[in-house]
Scaffold this active site. Structure first.
Site, short mmCIF file in Angstrom:
data_model
loop_
_atom_site.label_atom_id
_atom_site.label_comp_id
_atom_site.label_asym_id
_atom_site.label_seq_id
_atom_site.Cartn_x
_atom_site.Cartn_y
_atom_site.Cartn_z
N GLY A 168 62.63 7.88 17.32
CA GLY A 168 63.58 8.17 16.24
C GLY A 168 64.41 9.41 16.50
O GLY A 168 65.59 9.47 16.13
N ASP A 187 59.08 8.71 7.66
CA ASP A 187 57.72 8.36 7.27
C ASP A 187 56.85 8.52 8.52
O ASP A 187 56.51 7.55 9.19
CB ASP A 187 57.69 6.91 6.77
CG ASP A 187 56.30 6.49 6.34
OD1 ASP A 187 55.39 7.35 6.29
OD2 ASP A 187 56.11 5.29 6.06
N1 AG3 Z 1 52.24 9.02 7.00
C1 AG3 Z 1 51.83 10.33 6.58
C2 AG3 Z 1 50.40 10.52 6.69
C3 AG3 Z 1 49.97 11.89 6.67
C4 AG3 Z 1 48.52 11.86 6.69
N2 AG3 Z 1 48.04 13.09 7.05
C5 AG3 Z 1 46.81 13.47 6.89
N3 AG3 Z 1 45.95 12.72 6.28
N4 AG3 Z 1 46.52 14.62 7.35
C6 AG3 Z 1 51.66 7.94 6.35
C7 AG3 Z 1 52.20 6.66 6.84
C8 AG3 Z 1 52.22 5.67 5.79
N5 AG3 Z 1 53.35 4.84 5.89
#
Ligand code: AG3
Length: 280
Positions: free
Chosen positions: A140, A157
């Site tokens: 990206g 995301d």
């Molecule tokens: N993306 C962000 C997740 C962050 C999780 N971090 C953590 N648990 N330390 C999630 C993707 C969902 N589409």
């Protein structure tokens, strides 16, 4: 049946979550990361990347609804949306709930995450079958550099901003985002938690302020992400973002016009947080 204990390896949080799981449904390694899918009696299926839980079926709406609907409702006509990351499809599903969206491009570096989601997370990956969705498997950070005045809304995301995702919170990246957005475009990114990741939230906000005229922060409480009080950094070229400017017609579990406004911190505390005066 014996329980299996899964200990999350979150290099970015000062505590460890330990989950009781009933089954490991998938384990693999892509060129970019380790991918696991496990089943938990409490949380449903969970997607784990490099040992860090990315989502659970029970609470994923608390993340995806906020990430997608706040920027999309702050924009009068978000026809052309870019999602960077989001290979599980959760954000794409929410974006496509808006009839006004004509095209949603999802750029995820790792096509194996998309394949795994199609197989194990049908309720998240529904959007991949939509004719408005376009999937690109590229980095990206590089992809966006080719665009100018193209997108109405850009959504990041990503996984935690460590490893290959760390470039997604740099000032350079925000400048590419600014250029790729139309002159009334809106940008949003997931930016970790207020308490365990305060320095990162602050730095990210300060960098965004160097690039965009309108910058803000909104939050959602996410029970499975260490730190829980999760932040989303939003930046806009023209429109204020604290209230929806279109009628909320999408079907959701938690997001609505009141929750949109409630998600933003009171201005005074928000400034204190970003200026570094919130000390504890
Ligand atoms: N993306 C962000 C997740 C962050 C999780 N971090 C953590 N648990 N330390 C999630 C993707 C969902 N589409």
């Amino acid at each position: 049946m014996r329980d299996i204990l899964f200990i999350e390896r979150d290099p970015y949080a000062p505590i460890r979550h330990c989950y009781t799981i009933s089954k490991i449904l998938y384990q693999g390694k892509s060129p970019f990361q380790e991918i696991q899918v496990v089943e938990s009696p409490e949380f449903g299926r969970m997607l784990i990347l490099d040992g860090v839980v990315q989502l659970d079926e029970k609470y994923e709406f608390l993340y995806h609804e906020y990430l997608a609907h706040v920027p999309l409702h702050a924009h009068p006509e978000p026809k052309n949306v870019l999602i960077i990351g989001g290979g599980d499809g959760g954000t794409l599903r929410e974006v496509l709930k808006h009839d006004v969206v004509e095209r949603a491009i999802l750029v995820d570096i790792d096509k194996e995450v998309i394949e795994v989601s199609k197989k194990f997370f049908p309720t998240l990956s529904v959007g991949f079958g939509d004719s408005r969705a376009i999937v690109v498997n590229e980095d990206g950070y590089k992809y966006i550099q080719d665009y100018e005045n193209e997108f109405d809304v850009i959504i990041v995301d990503s996984t935690d901003p460590v490893g290959f995702a760390h470039v997604l919170i740099t000032e350079d990246f925000f400048r590419y985002v600014y250029k790729a957005l139309k002159n009334d475009g809106i940008f949003v990114a997931q930016t970790e938690s207020i308490h365990y990741h305060l320095d990162m939230v602050r730095t990210t906000q300060q960098r965004l302020r160097k690039v965009f005229p309108i910058v803000d922060l909104y939050t959602s409480i996410i029970p499975i992400y260490a730190g829980y009080w999760w932040t989303f950094s939003i930046a806009s070229k023209k429109y204020p973002v604290r209230s929806p400017i279109r009628e909320v017609k999408v079907q959701t579990k938690i997001y609505d016009a009141d929750m949109h406004e409630y998600a933003f911190l009171p201005e005074k505390f928000y400034d204190k947080l970003v200026n570094g005066d919130y000390k504890y």
